[in-house]
Scaffold this motif. Structure first.
Motif, mmCIF file in Angstrom:
data_model
loop_
_atom_site.group_PDB
_atom_site.id
_atom_site.type_symbol
_atom_site.label_atom_id
_atom_site.label_comp_id
_atom_site.label_asym_id
_atom_site.label_seq_id
_atom_site.Cartn_x
_atom_site.Cartn_y
_atom_site.Cartn_z
ATOM 1 N N GLN A 298 0.820 -1.215 0.000
ATOM 2 C CA GLN A 298 0.000 0.000 0.000
ATOM 3 C C GLN A 298 0.855 1.266 0.000
ATOM 4 O O GLN A 298 0.739 2.130 0.873
ATOM 5 C CB GLN A 298 -0.970 0.003 1.194
ATOM 6 N N PRO A 299 1.781 1.397 -0.991
ATOM 7 C CA PRO A 299 2.693 2.544 -0.981
ATOM 8 C C PRO A 299 1.943 3.873 -0.958
ATOM 9 O O PRO A 299 0.931 4.046 -1.642
ATOM 10 C CB PRO A 299 3.505 2.362 -2.269
ATOM 11 N N TYR A 300 2.473 4.787 -0.146
ATOM 12 C CA TYR A 300 1.853 6.094 0.059
ATOM 13 C C TYR A 300 2.248 7.008 -1.082
ATOM 14 O O TYR A 300 3.418 7.425 -1.199
ATOM 15 C CB TYR A 300 2.312 6.658 1.402
ATOM 16 N N LEU A 301 1.289 7.324 -1.932
ATOM 17 C CA LEU A 301 1.490 8.132 -3.123
ATOM 18 C C LEU A 301 0.374 9.163 -3.199
ATOM 19 O O LEU A 301 -0.659 9.028 -2.534
ATOM 20 C CB LEU A 301 1.489 7.260 -4.381
ATOM 21 N N GLY A 302 0.563 10.184 -4.006
ATOM 22 C CA GLY A 302 -0.463 11.214 -4.130
ATOM 23 C C GLY A 302 -0.322 11.987 -5.420
ATOM 24 O O GLY A 302 0.415 11.601 -6.326
ATOM 25 N N GLY A 303 -1.009 13.105 -5.479
ATOM 26 C CA GLY A 303 -0.987 13.957 -6.649
ATOM 27 C C GLY A 303 -1.913 15.138 -6.438
ATOM 28 O O GLY A 303 -2.776 15.124 -5.552
#
Length: 327
Positions: A203-208
């Motif tokens: 569940q890698p913590y990524l965003g945008g």
């Protein structure tokens, strides 16, 4: 192996709501400092118990920075050499440590279930030390293994089978640590060879900047509400950076050529995680744009971080890890 997680005394699932969420209880002060909520901390275990046959101990990494590793070793250790898992805990780069009760229990269970020698990194937290400080600490932790002067590593670890593992923000860290490792040249002939065989990105913590549908639906999510997600990134990213920065949105900000040499990756995630759209997009980018060998398991039931509190979710993750590591 199905009862390993339960046997290692995983903390009971909290009655989590948006209002009681630990991330929502981070107080940000006008001067940019924060007050963190208190959490239960556990010491390392110098003797194993009937509940979980795993030993643990802390070793310093960089005393000047306050970083250390908590090592977890099955007891008794199997006669064969064990894969080494360098683990990075979650917490949005802002909270927690290897001593946090649920991460301590999770690493105990992981060491027993794999089985493997697990090293959980205490890295510097934001906003006092914004990214890339945590990435620098991850690189230092991997370099620590090359010294190979630790008795547990020397006696039981197989450094030709080293894996970088992380959950949530730790999954983000494992990816960037893997990038650095794939580019690094070991110029010291005396160094012990450490071969990173794979990245375990849970569940890698990524965003945008633009919301994904799963993010847009998460305003009242119990484990990672949208307001908390926004707060964490505002505290973790370099000053002035928006959420399309490469530390947050590598799919948009990084050319796929940087993935050359990256080892095989396991990307796991849970269907009810607000980040699931990002994780699936990330896995496709690794495979289709970067040519990375990727095993994708992003259809597990559960919320963000449910493996820390629900033994069945933990065992699903450990089973995926075993299949990946021993394939």
């Amino acid at each position: 192996m199905g009862d390993i997680a339960a046997a290692c005394d995983a903390p009971p699932a909290p009655q989590m709501t948006k209002e009681s969420n630990l991330f929502m209880r981070i107080a940000v002060h006008p001067d940019g400092t924060v007050t963190r909520p208190e959490v239960l901390l556990l010491p390392p275990s110098s003797s194993s118990s009937s509940a979980c046959a795993v030993l643990s101990r802390d070793v310093p990494l960089d005393a000047s920075l306050g970083t250390y590793l908590r090592l977890f070793l099955p007891d008794p250790a199997p006669p064969r050499r064990l894969p080494v898992v360098l683990y990075f805990h979650g917490g949005g780069f802002v909270l927690f440590s290897p001593a946090t009760a649920f991460y301590h229990a999770h690493c105990q269970a992981m060491a027993a279930a794999l089985p493997g020698l697990v090293a959980s990194l205490h890295y510097r937290l934001a906003p006092e030390r914004r990214l890339p400080a945590a990435y620098d600490d991850a690189a230092s932790a991997l370099a620590w293994f090359r010294a190979a002067d630790d008795p547990w590593v020397a006696a039981h670890g197989d450094l030709s089978r080293c894996y970088l593992m992380g959950s949530s923000s730790g999954g983000n860290m494992a990816f960037f640590a893997g990038l650095r490792a794939s580019r690094a040249l070991d110029l010291s002939p005396a160094a012990v060879p450490v071969r990173v065989r794979g990245l375990l990105l849970h569940q890698p913590y990524l965003g945008g900047v633009a919301r994904t549908p799963s993010e847009a639906r998460s305003e009242d999510d119990a484990m990672l509400p949208l307001e908390a997600n926004d707060k964490l990134w505002s505290l973790a990213l370099p000053e002035g950076a928006d959420r399309d920065h490469e530390f947050c949105n590598p799919v948009k900000a990084m050319p796929p050529e940087v993935l050359a040499g990256l080892p095989r990756c396991l990307v796991t995630g849970n269907r009810d995680d607000p980040l699931i759209d990002r994780q699936r997009e990330f896995a496709r980018w690794l495979r289709d744009q970067g040519g990375v060998e990727v095993v994708v398991k992003t259809d597990h039931a559960g919320s963000h971080a449910s493996e820390l509190f629900v033994p069945e979710r933990a065992e699903e993750l450990f089973a995926a890890m075993r299949e990946f590591v021993f394939a």
